[in-house]
Write a protein that holds these residues in place. Structure first.
Motif, PDB file in Angstrom:
ATOM      1  N   ARG A 123      29.992 104.989  28.917  1.00  8.87           N
ATOM      2  CA  ARG A 123      30.712 106.019  28.174  1.00  8.87           C
ATOM      3  C   ARG A 123      32.146 105.553  27.907  1.00  8.87           C
ATOM      4  N   ARG A 124      32.613 105.767  26.707  1.00  5.23           N
ATOM      5  CA  ARG A 124      33.966 105.345  26.374  1.00  5.23           C
ATOM      6  C   ARG A 124      34.978 106.366  26.890  1.00  5.23           C
ATOM      7  N   PRO A 125      35.960 105.932  27.677  1.00  4.37           N
ATOM      8  CA  PRO A 125      36.968 106.868  28.165  1.00  4.37           C
ATOM      9  C   PRO A 125      38.034 107.115  27.091  1.00  4.37           C
ATOM     10  N   VAL A 126      38.380 108.377  26.907  1.00  2.07           N
ATOM     11  CA  VAL A 126      39.480 108.756  26.024  1.00  2.07           C
ATOM     12  C   VAL A 126      40.429 109.617  26.853  1.00  2.07           C
ATOM     13  N   LEU A 127      41.589 109.067  27.161  1.00  2.00           N
ATOM     14  CA  LEU A 127      42.565 109.748  28.012  1.00  2.00           C
ATOM     15  C   LEU A 127      43.660 110.355  27.150  1.00  2.00           C
ATOM     16  N   VAL A 128      43.945 111.644  27.398  1.00  2.00           N
ATOM     17  CA  VAL A 128      45.079 112.319  26.761  1.00  2.00           C
ATOM     18  C   VAL A 128      46.027 112.742  27.883  1.00  2.00           C
ATOM     19  N   ILE A 129      47.250 112.214  27.860  1.00  5.63           N
ATOM     20  CA  ILE A 129      48.177 112.432  28.967  1.00  5.63           C
ATOM     21  C   ILE A 129      49.598 112.571  28.438  1.00  5.63           C
ATOM     22  N   GLY A 130      50.370 113.463  29.053  1.00  3.71           N
ATOM     23  CA  GLY A 130      51.750 113.662  28.655  1.00  3.71           C
ATOM     24  C   GLY A 130      52.673 112.597  29.216  1.00  3.71           C
ATOM     25  N   ASP A 131      53.858 112.486  28.613  1.00  2.00           N
ATOM     26  CA  ASP A 131      54.801 111.456  29.039  1.00  2.00           C
ATOM     27  C   ASP A 131      55.306 111.685  30.463  1.00  2.00           C
ATOM     28  N   GLY A 132      55.574 112.921  30.832  1.00  2.00           N
ATOM     29  CA  GLY A 132      56.051 113.188  32.187  1.00  2.00           C
ATOM     30  C   GLY A 132      55.017 112.841  33.236  1.00  2.00           C
ATOM     31  N   SER A 133      53.770 113.200  32.986  1.00  2.00           N
ATOM     32  CA  SER A 133      52.698 112.883  33.932  1.00  2.00           C
ATOM     33  C   SER A 133      52.473 111.386  34.032  1.00  2.00           C
ATOM     34  N   ALA A 134      52.489 110.703  32.901  1.00  4.11           N
ATOM     35  CA  ALA A 134      52.198 109.270  32.895  1.00  4.11           C
ATOM     36  C   ALA A 134      53.220 108.482  33.699  1.00  4.11           C
ATOM     37  N   GLN A 135      54.454 108.953  33.743  1.00  8.04           N
ATOM     38  CA  GLN A 135      55.473 108.207  34.479  1.00  8.04           C
ATOM     39  C   GLN A 135      55.189 108.158  35.974  1.00  8.04           C
ATOM     40  N   LEU A 136      54.344 109.052  36.472  1.00  4.31           N
ATOM     41  CA  LEU A 136      54.037 109.046  37.903  1.00  4.31           C
ATOM     42  C   LEU A 136      53.076 107.931  38.290  1.00  4.31           C
ATOM     43  N   GLY A 155      39.084 116.497  34.408  1.00  3.63           N
ATOM     44  CA  GLY A 155      40.420 117.026  34.635  1.00  3.63           C
ATOM     45  C   GLY A 155      40.502 117.563  36.052  1.00  3.63           C
ATOM     46  N   GLN A 156      41.607 118.170  36.374  1.00  2.00           N
ATOM     47  CA  GLN A 156      41.830 118.662  37.736  1.00  2.00           C
ATOM     48  C   GLN A 156      42.427 120.074  37.657  1.00  2.00           C
ATOM     49  N   PRO A 157      41.609 121.054  37.236  1.00  2.00           N
ATOM     50  CA  PRO A 157      42.154 122.383  36.951  1.00  2.00           C
ATOM     51  C   PRO A 157      42.630 123.153  38.170  1.00  2.00           C
ATOM     52  N   VAL A 158      42.099 122.875  39.354  1.00  2.00           N
ATOM     53  CA  VAL A 158      42.517 123.620  40.547  1.00  2.00           C
ATOM     54  C   VAL A 158      43.734 122.971  41.189  1.00  2.00           C
ATOM     55  N   TRP A 159      43.634 121.698  41.550  1.00  3.51           N
ATOM     56  CA  TRP A 159      44.739 121.018  42.227  1.00  3.51           C
ATOM     57  C   TRP A 159      45.878 120.716  41.260  1.00  3.51           C
ATOM     58  N   SER A 160      45.540 120.313  40.047  1.00  3.04           N
ATOM     59  CA  SER A 160      46.509 120.121  38.951  1.00  3.04           C
ATOM     60  C   SER A 160      47.699 119.264  39.364  1.00  3.04           C
ATOM     61  N   SER A 161      47.442 118.122  39.949  1.00  2.00           N
ATOM     62  CA  SER A 161      48.496 117.194  40.345  1.00  2.00           C
ATOM     63  C   SER A 161      48.806 116.280  39.170  1.00  2.00           C
ATOM     64  N   ILE A 162      50.025 116.362  38.641  1.00  3.76           N
ATOM     65  CA  ILE A 162      50.309 115.588  37.443  1.00  3.76           C
ATOM     66  C   ILE A 162      50.303 114.095  37.767  1.00  3.76           C
ATOM     67  N   GLY A 163      49.795 113.331  36.828  1.00  7.85           N
ATOM     68  CA  GLY A 163      49.601 111.904  37.024  1.00  7.85           C
ATOM     69  C   GLY A 163      48.203 111.542  37.458  1.00  7.85           C
ATOM     70  N   TYR A 164      47.409 112.534  37.850  1.00  9.13           N
ATOM     71  CA  TYR A 164      46.064 112.289  38.365  1.00  9.13           C
ATOM     72  C   TYR A 164      45.180 111.523  37.383  1.00  9.13           C
ATOM     73  N   THR A 165      45.257 111.888  36.097  1.00  9.51           N
ATOM     74  CA  THR A 165      44.199 111.442  35.198  1.00  9.51           C
ATOM     75  C   THR A 165      44.263 109.968  34.821  1.00  9.51           C
ATOM     76  N   LEU A 166      45.424 109.345  34.861  1.00 12.48           N
ATOM     77  CA  LEU A 166      45.468 107.941  34.449  1.00 12.48           C
ATOM     78  C   LEU A 166      44.658 107.064  35.414  1.00 12.48           C
ATOM     79  N   PRO A 167      44.894 107.131  36.728  1.00 13.26           N
ATOM     80  CA  PRO A 167      44.007 106.384  37.633  1.00 13.26           C
ATOM     81  C   PRO A 167      42.586 106.917  37.632  1.00 13.26           C
ATOM     82  N   ALA A 168      42.417 108.243  37.496  1.00 13.09           N
ATOM     83  CA  ALA A 168      41.074 108.819  37.480  1.00 13.09           C
ATOM     84  C   ALA A 168      40.278 108.319  36.279  1.00 13.09           C
ATOM     85  N   ALA A 169      40.962 108.102  35.153  1.00 17.58           N
ATOM     86  CA  ALA A 169      40.285 107.554  33.976  1.00 17.58           C
ATOM     87  C   ALA A 169      39.767 106.153  34.257  1.00 17.58           C
ATOM     88  N   TRP A 170      40.559 105.368  34.975  1.00 11.37           N
ATOM     89  CA  TRP A 170      40.101 104.031  35.372  1.00 11.37           C
ATOM     90  C   TRP A 170      38.869 104.141  36.262  1.00 11.37           C
TER      91      TRP A 170
END
Length: 562
Positions: free
Chosen positions: A435-448, A411-426
């Motif tokens: 390791r199997r990736p399991v991504l949990v992401i909100g709809d607003g963040s994913a749209q970015l 995750g990105q607890p300091v910078w906390s830029s929404i949308g970060y995790t989808l590309p970061a998961a890749w």
């Protein structure tokens, strides 16, 4: 690696060789007319694999996730101006959270730079260093290569990255990509600067003097342990009787959280287990290892421990109270701590009774909520998982999970830029395909950053993506103005996206009840394909930790407004 005449290689091939020596096997980025020579040279051999992205911001996020999970350097390649500025937010996040990423920008030719040519992708003012100066604010070292000593400049910048675990910038003019440099320099690998032996000895002696006065020891471990790949050292420390280890948010799973010495994640008054919070806050001696001090890591400064009185092992120094030992790097500081405590007879501490985890709801027809969703995930998640949780409801829920062995939370607890995790998961999937990736992401963040969904779901590690569809920015709604128009987002047809974005082989699920989610998790145990799960949740529902944090924020705001 092919050599040119007289024992030389091109700058591009030299840079590729240096990256592979640092554990980097993949390049993220986009092509552009100013970096084509560079890409051709860097990819001429078999050492680096190209990971083309939809845009430069996503590429920077992916390189960041790659570096974090792979415990190595990440690399992103962009073109000049328009490309590199699109990546700057991702690089800034790497800087804020000490992630070693090399941003490589393909620049116009050396002659164009010297003459101030009025080229596209420029500001038409003849100054080609605008963007280098911008990156100086979010990178720890920069260089624009010239013909004088390009290999030396590359080495200097990369060595600074190794020393600091922060991102760096390399500008490679179009003509320099194929400029010859001596190949024999590559025989000497780049390594981090060594610790000062005298400082390490002095620190070790001071530790021996300080620790025997105590009968137990509490360790607070932070993200620096991950950055330096020192999880095994922390695990060895946990075997010493009388030592208890808590982790900071952003550094979960430094220690197997089912280990008897584990105190779980410390978050000040928001710590899930009050007993664990007390062990940290009331520690006679607190050792902070690779920690980060911020609002989120301290429960919005609700901590009771005194950092100034603690023993601190930082990335590039150690400290015992007011006494600072420059030149003691985290590796040697942790080794010294392990050496000293192994000789001491600490009193074993009583186990901190864990806070009971509420059982998952049994009414399968009930609408799914956060409490039930996270309880079911806790039962489902298996060892060897990279759990990736987006800033927002996803991250606040994931922090409360007890992760199994050989797992990681990204995750990105300091910078906390929404949308970060989808590309970061890749990027994480590319770095650790075991390791199997399991991504949990909100709809607003994913749209970015949704453009990378197809690449992620098509990865051989069979990722699972849980898209939390809760109709907008729930975190911001919780903080203030829940019905404001700016909290709303367009409603997308989420289940249509995986095939539309190139993941036609992914299994798509749409769930809204407890039973549907339970059945989907059972189906997702099949790791022969990626799974995309639209999870329908109430707009105003939130996990425990988010509710607690928002209450603290609102209390602080009320006091400030007096």
């Amino acid at each position: 690696m092919a050599e040119l005449d007289a024992g030389t290689v091109t700058v591009g091939r030299y840079l590729a060789a240096r990256l592979t020596q640092l554990g980097c096997r993949h390049l993220f980025g986009l092509p552009g007319d100013f970096n084509l020579n560079l890409l051709d040279e860097m990819l001429a051999g078999d050492d680096l694999e190209w990971m083309g992205s939809a845009n430069e911001l996503n590429a920077a996020y992916a390189a960041d996730g790659y570096a974090r999970v792979g415990r190595c350097a990440g690399a992103v390649v962009t073109t000049y101006g328009v490309g590199e500025l699109s990546a700057v937010n991702g690089i800034a996040g790497s800087y804020a959270e000490d992630v070693p990423v090399v941003h490589i920008a393909g620049l116009p030719s050396s002659e164009a730079i010297r003459s101030g040519a009025r080229l596209h992708h420029t500001l038409l003012d003849g100054d080609f260093l605008h963007f280098v100066r911008m990156f100086a604010e979010v990178t720890v070292a920069q260089a624009v290569l010239d013909a004088t000593d390009p290999a030396g400049a590359i080495d200097r910048v990369l060595e600074t990255m190794l020393a600091t675990s922060k991102p760096v910038y390399l500008g490679v003019p179009l003509d320099l990509a194929r400029h010859p440099v001596p190949a024999d320099r590559l025989r000497t690998p780049l390594v981090p600067p060594p610790s000062d032996p005298e400082a390490v000895a002095a620190f070790t002696d001071a530790l021996r003097d300080r620790l025997p006065r105590m009968d137990r020891l509490t360790v607070l471990a932070g993200p620096g342990v991950h950055r330096r790949g020192l999880e095994a050292s922390v695990a060895r420390l946990a075997q010493v009787p009388g030592i208890r280890i808590a982790s900071q948010v952003g550094s979960k799973a430094i220690l197997d959280e089912t280990h008897p010495a584990s105190l779980g994640t410390y978050l000040g008054v928001n710590t899930k287990d009050p007993g664990s919070q007390a062990v940290v806050d009331d520690a006679g001696v607190l050792v902070m290892v690779g920690t980060v001090f911020s609002d989120f890591t301290t429960g919005h400064f609700s901590h009771r421990y005194q950092p100034a009185h603690a023993i601190e092992l930082a990335l590039d120094h150690a400290r015992i109270g007011p006494a600072v030992y420059p030149g003691v790097r985290l590796e040697e500081g942790l080794a010294a701590l392990g050496e000293v405590v192994a000789d001491l007879g600490f009193t074993p501490q009583e186990d901190v009774p864990p806070t009971p985890v509420p059982p998952a709801a049994t009414d399968d027809a009930a609408p799914l909520d956060h409490t039930t969703m996270w309880a079911l995930l806790q039962d489902w998640i298996h060892p060897g998982t990279t759990l990736i949780a987006e800033a927002g409801t996803a991250f606040y829920g994931a922090v409360d999970l007890t992760l199994p062995d050989r797992s990681d939370l990204l995750g990105q607890p300091v910078w906390s830029s929404i949308g970060y995790t989808l590309p970061a998961a890749w990027g994480a999937a590319v770095a650790r395909p075991d390791r199997r990736p399991v991504l949990v992401i909100g709809d607003g963040s994913a749209q970015l950053t949704i453009q990378e969904l197809g690449r992620l779901l098509s990865h051989p590690s069979a990722p699972v993506v849980l898209l939390l569809d809760n109709d907008g920015y729930t975190v911001e709604r919780k903080i203030q103005s829940p019905d404001a128009v700016y909290q709303d987002i367009p409603r997308w047809d989420w289940t249509a996206l995986p095939p539309a974005l190139g993941a036609s082989g992914a299994v798509v699920h749409d769930v809204g009840t407890t039973g549907e989610f339970r059945e989907t998790l059972d189906a997702a145990r099949d790791a022969t394909a990626g799974h995309f799960v639209r999870v329908r949740l109430d707009r105003d529902d939130a996990p425990r930790l988010l509710v607690a944090i928002v209450a603290g924020i609102q209390k602080a705001n009320a006091l400030a407004g007096r």
